[in-house]
Motif scaffolding. Structure first.
Motif, PDB file in Angstrom:
ATOM      1  N   ALA A 191     127.030  68.835  48.646  1.00  0.00           N
ATOM      2  CA  ALA A 191     127.319  67.866  47.602  1.00  0.00           C
ATOM      3  C   ALA A 191     127.054  66.462  48.146  1.00  0.00           C
ATOM      4  N   PRO A 192     126.634  65.544  47.285  1.00  0.00           N
ATOM      5  CA  PRO A 192     126.278  64.210  47.765  1.00  0.00           C
ATOM      6  C   PRO A 192     127.498  63.481  48.305  1.00  0.00           C
ATOM      7  N   TYR A 193     127.312  62.700  49.331  1.00  0.00           N
ATOM      8  CA  TYR A 193     128.398  61.913  49.879  1.00  0.00           C
ATOM      9  C   TYR A 193     128.009  60.462  49.784  1.00  0.00           C
ATOM     10  N   SER A 194     128.856  59.669  49.174  1.00  0.00           N
ATOM     11  CA  SER A 194     128.522  58.261  49.010  1.00  0.00           C
ATOM     12  C   SER A 194     128.290  57.646  50.384  1.00  0.00           C
ATOM     13  N   ALA A 195     127.169  56.993  50.525  1.00  0.00           N
ATOM     14  CA  ALA A 195     126.828  56.424  51.824  1.00  0.00           C
ATOM     15  C   ALA A 195     127.941  55.495  52.271  1.00  0.00           C
ATOM     16  N   ALA A 196     128.385  55.703  53.496  1.00  0.00           N
ATOM     17  CA  ALA A 196     129.517  54.928  53.981  1.00  0.00           C
ATOM     18  C   ALA A 196     129.038  53.622  54.570  1.00  0.00           C
ATOM     19  N   PRO A 197     129.829  52.557  54.415  1.00  0.00           N
ATOM     20  CA  PRO A 197     129.481  51.327  55.106  1.00  0.00           C
ATOM     21  C   PRO A 197     129.580  51.516  56.624  1.00  0.00           C
ATOM     22  N   ALA A 198     128.970  50.627  57.351  1.00  0.00           N
ATOM     23  CA  ALA A 198     128.910  50.778  58.802  1.00  0.00           C
ATOM     24  C   ALA A 198     130.301  50.806  59.435  1.00  0.00           C
ATOM     25  N   THR A 199     130.483  51.699  60.376  1.00  0.00           N
ATOM     26  CA  THR A 199     131.714  51.711  61.161  1.00  0.00           C
ATOM     27  C   THR A 199     131.320  51.632  62.631  1.00  0.00           C
ATOM     28  N   PRO A 200     131.274  50.420  63.177  1.00  0.00           N
ATOM     29  CA  PRO A 200     130.702  50.233  64.505  1.00  0.00           C
ATOM     30  C   PRO A 200     131.511  50.868  65.639  1.00  0.00           C
ATOM     31  N   GLY A 201     132.639  51.474  65.341  1.00  0.00           N
ATOM     32  CA  GLY A 201     133.392  52.107  66.414  1.00  0.00           C
ATOM     33  C   GLY A 201     133.045  53.560  66.601  1.00  0.00           C
ATOM     34  N   ASN A 202     131.947  54.018  65.982  1.00  0.00           N
ATOM     35  CA  ASN A 202     131.628  55.454  66.008  1.00  0.00           C
ATOM     36  C   ASN A 202     131.619  56.088  67.391  1.00  0.00           C
ATOM     37  N   GLY A 203     131.007  55.380  68.344  1.00  0.00           N
ATOM     38  CA  GLY A 203     130.918  55.937  69.697  1.00  0.00           C
ATOM     39  C   GLY A 203     132.305  56.157  70.269  1.00  0.00           C
ATOM     40  N   LEU A 204     133.178  55.159  70.066  1.00  0.00           N
ATOM     41  CA  LEU A 204     134.542  55.273  70.585  1.00  0.00           C
ATOM     42  C   LEU A 204     135.318  56.372  69.868  1.00  0.00           C
ATOM     43  N   VAL A 205     135.097  56.455  68.558  1.00  0.00           N
ATOM     44  CA  VAL A 205     135.775  57.520  67.798  1.00  0.00           C
ATOM     45  C   VAL A 205     135.337  58.880  68.333  1.00  0.00           C
ATOM     46  N   ALA A 206     134.047  58.995  68.651  1.00  0.00           N
ATOM     47  CA  ALA A 206     133.554  60.265  69.202  1.00  0.00           C
ATOM     48  C   ALA A 206     134.232  60.564  70.533  1.00  0.00           C
ATOM     49  N   ILE A 207     134.435  59.530  71.341  1.00  0.00           N
ATOM     50  CA  ILE A 207     135.117  59.741  72.627  1.00  0.00           C
ATOM     51  C   ILE A 207     136.568  60.155  72.396  1.00  0.00           C
ATOM     52  N   TYR A 208     137.229  59.469  71.472  1.00  0.00           N
ATOM     53  CA  TYR A 208     138.613  59.849  71.125  1.00  0.00           C
ATOM     54  C   TYR A 208     138.670  61.338  70.760  1.00  0.00           C
ATOM     55  N   LEU A 209     137.747  61.750  69.878  1.00  0.00           N
ATOM     56  CA  LEU A 209     137.816  63.133  69.383  1.00  0.00           C
ATOM     57  C   LEU A 209     137.399  64.129  70.458  1.00  0.00           C
ATOM     58  N   GLY A 210     136.465  63.716  71.318  1.00  0.00           N
ATOM     59  CA  GLY A 210     136.059  64.597  72.419  1.00  0.00           C
ATOM     60  C   GLY A 210     137.239  64.855  73.357  1.00  0.00           C
ATOM     61  N   ILE A 211     137.968  63.769  73.688  1.00  0.00           N
ATOM     62  CA  ILE A 211     139.145  63.923  74.554  1.00  0.00           C
ATOM     63  C   ILE A 211     140.184  64.793  73.843  1.00  0.00           C
ATOM     64  N   THR A 212     140.363  64.540  72.556  1.00  0.00           N
ATOM     65  CA  THR A 212     141.343  65.329  71.784  1.00  0.00           C
ATOM     66  C   THR A 212     140.996  66.810  71.862  1.00  0.00           C
ATOM     67  N   ALA A 213     139.719  67.128  71.657  1.00  0.00           N
ATOM     68  CA  ALA A 213     139.297  68.532  71.644  1.00  0.00           C
ATOM     69  C   ALA A 213     139.593  69.202  72.986  1.00  0.00           C
ATOM     70  N   ILE A 214     139.221  68.530  74.066  1.00  0.00           N
ATOM     71  CA  ILE A 214     139.397  69.132  75.396  1.00  0.00           C
ATOM     72  C   ILE A 214     140.877  69.294  75.728  1.00  0.00           C
ATOM     73  N   VAL A 215     141.651  68.250  75.461  1.00  0.00           N
ATOM     74  CA  VAL A 215     143.078  68.305  75.814  1.00  0.00           C
ATOM     75  C   VAL A 215     143.799  69.358  74.969  1.00  0.00           C
ATOM     76  N   LEU A 216     143.433  69.463  73.698  1.00  0.00           N
ATOM     77  CA  LEU A 216     144.061  70.493  72.859  1.00  0.00           C
ATOM     78  C   LEU A 216     143.839  71.874  73.462  1.00  0.00           C
ATOM     79  N   ALA A 217     142.589  72.156  73.848  1.00  0.00           N
ATOM     80  CA  ALA A 217     142.286  73.483  74.401  1.00  0.00           C
ATOM     81  C   ALA A 217     143.079  73.719  75.684  1.00  0.00           C
ATOM     82  N   LEU A 218     143.125  72.706  76.545  1.00  0.00           N
ATOM     83  CA  LEU A 218     143.835  72.855  77.823  1.00  0.00           C
ATOM     84  C   LEU A 218     145.329  73.102  77.599  1.00  0.00           C
ATOM     85  N   LEU A 219     145.928  72.322  76.701  1.00  0.00           N
ATOM     86  CA  LEU A 219     147.372  72.462  76.482  1.00  0.00           C
ATOM     87  C   LEU A 219     147.701  73.771  75.768  1.00  0.00           C
TER      88      LEU A 219
END
Ligand code: HEM
Ligand SMILES: [Cu+2]
Length: 492
Positions: free
Chosen positions: A15-43
């Motif tokens: 389904a179409p997704y309305s194009a989102a305005p720029a969110t310049p923190g994407n790289g950091l958000v990816a790092i946040y979620l990457g850490i979240t994923a790894i720590v969740l699995a470990l715990l």
């Protein structure tokens, strides 16, 4: 890393997704979620080890068990906060102008705090459980030293400072755009005659989280500091009842906020697949305001068996336990069903996880409300019933939301779900339910919580629990590896 900002769109076949305005923190958000994923699995693996030891499959010495329990508890609460903050930041930054510097500062505080906490636990031997209830931090009977206690308390304080900065920034940005918190909560539309477009669900939820978490973290910082001074200078005494009140005010609000942050993913992503926008209706606005007021006053349900606490507080705790999360849950569950029903939505991993999360949250509230009844709490208090209920809405609610958002972001470039991804959903749901029910059943049979060593008759529940825990851990590891493999797509 940040150029992809606006590229998070559903692939063409969806389904179409309305194009989102720029969110310049994407790289950091990816790092946040990457850490979240790894720590969740470990715990989760830590959790599996604890359950396997209770079941008698392996032997973890009690000291080590309580260290794992402490690390699992504080780690899961903190990482749900980090993941939730990533979801909130990512979507909120589409509507208001947030600071990337503060997002980074929070991450740095978080990582430094985690190093201190891990050192305190696994090097220093600190094992007072994540709730660091007085007088345990100061009186370990020689199991750990004051330095370990200090490291733990300062580590948690540091994590808190990071989150405080983040919520001060979201508050600043929301005020700058909407002028007042009332307007960001949609009060003119909810209570007045305003016919202006109300603020979007993401802004409403973020405003509530900002308002409740700033005092919660401030109170947490106060009791952490008091405990620290008490540990270093025992002549500075802490009132045990006051300490418990402050800790549970902070703990209850903070962990509930992880749901309120993560659910923003549901409000933003499901519409992308159903093609039906999620608007802030009047009931939606009223519900969020009602929950905001109740969630800060419901925590006395953790003190039902502390008879020195005033009776009125227990009564308040019981009444609000029935009503506190209900408004938001009701509008969200109804909204989800209405959004999905006959929409022709594709059931992929993202949408399935987000749908499951709302159902998991709804189901988990039932045993929570049962335990929030004083007459029942007299029997169930400190039994495995308690981890039974909160593992349902944390595992199947919050963590499903986080995995759902991770899949959404990671597959936004068109990567398709595979058979393993789909199998993982079933493993996660079946494993999660079975695992939580093993706790509930044990709790109903009065098996105590937080015991390293279990009596032989309790072990049947433990063994069934281990089986399901293994299934959910495997499902989660499949999600985590799938996300990490694709995560670069988010930041590039
Ligand atoms: C595979 C997944 C998981 C397993 C196997 C697991 C296992 C356990 C076990 C065995 C306990 C101790 C129960 C007791 O005897 O009192 C526990 C406690 C706890 N778990 Fe989990 N857990 C899992 C996932 C989670 C998740 C996702 C969260 C939160 C997001 C979480 C938060 C907690 C908390 C807060 C406690 C209480 C610690 C305490 O009593 O101090 N767990 N878990
Ligand atoms: Cu609570």
């Amino acid at each position: 890393m940040t150029s992809a900002a606006s590229s998070v769109q559903a692939p063409a076949e969806r389904a179409p997704y309305s194009a989102a305005p720029a969110t310049p923190g994407n790289g950091l958000v990816a790092i946040y979620l990457g850490i979240t994923a790894i720590v969740l699995a470990l715990l989760m693996v830590f959790g599996l080890l604890m359950r396997a030891s209770q079941a008698g499959f392996i032997t973890i010495p009690p000291n080590r068990f309580y260290q794992l329990l402490t690390a699992h508890g504080i780690g899961m609460v903190a990482i749900s906060g980090l993941g939730g903050a990533a979801v909130m930041w990512y979507f909120l930054s589409r509507y208001v102008s947030l600071s990337r510097g503060i997002l980074l500062a929070n991450l740095v505080c978080f990582l430094l705090g985690v190093v201190l906490v891990l050192g305190a636990i696994f090097v220093g031997g600190f094992a007072a459980a994540w709730t660091f209830l007085f007088p345990l931090p100061a009186k370990s009977l020689g199991v750990w030293g004051t330095d370990a206690t200090a490291c733990y308390l300062i580590g948690v304080l540091l994590v808190g400072v990071g989150f405080l900065l983040l919520f001060l920034d979201t508050g600043r940005a929301i005020l700058a755009k909407y002028g007042s918190l009332g307007r960001a909560l949609g009060w003119p539309q909810a209570f007045g005659k305003s016919t202006d477009e109300p603020p979007p669900p993401t802004v409403v939820a973020s405003t509530v989280v900002t308002i409740i978490n700033i005092p919660a973290i401030a109170v947490g910082a106060v009791i952490l500091t008091m405990s620290l001074v008490n540990a270093l200078t025992p002549s500075f005494r802490v009132n045990a009842l006051l300490a418990k009140n402050l800790i549970y005010f902070f703990g209850h609000v903070f962990i509930n906020s992880t749901i309120y942050m993560s659910v923003i993913g549901v409000y933003e992503i499901l519409p992308a697949f159903t093609g039906r926008p999620w608007k802030s209706s009047k009931p939606f606005l009223l519900a969020w305001t009602a929950t905001m007021l109740m969630v800060v006053a419901v925590y006395p349900h953790h003190l039902f068996m502390d008879y020195a606490n005033p009776t009125w507080a227990s009564v308040l705790g019981q009444v609000l336990s029935y009503t506190s999360s209900l408004p938001v849950l009701a509008v969200t569950a109804a909204g989800t069903l209405a959004n999905v029903y006959r929409s022709g939505m594709t059931w992929n991993v993202t949408t399935s996880l987000l749908f499951v999360s709302i159902m998991g949250w709804s189901v988990g509230v039932v045993p929570a409300v049962i335990d929030g009844t004083i007459a029942i709490n007299r029997v169930m208090h400190n039994t495995l019933w308690v981890p039974g209920h909160f593992h349902i809405y944390l595992l199947l609610g919050v963590v499903s939301m986080l995995f759902g958002v991770m899949y959404f972001l990671a597959t936004s470039k068109g990567a398709a779900d595979g058979a393993l991804d789909r199998a993982a959903i079933w493993m996660y749901v079946v494993g999660g339910l079975g695992f939580a029910i093993s706790f509930l059943a044990a709790g109903a049979a009065s098996v105590p919580r937080r015991w390293a060593v279990h009596d032989a008759p309790w072990m049947t529940y433990d063994r069934i629990g281990v089986l399901f825990a293994l299934i959910i851990v495997l499902g989660a590891i499949a999600f985590v590896t799938a996300f990490l493999r694709r995560a670069r797509a988010i930041g590039t």
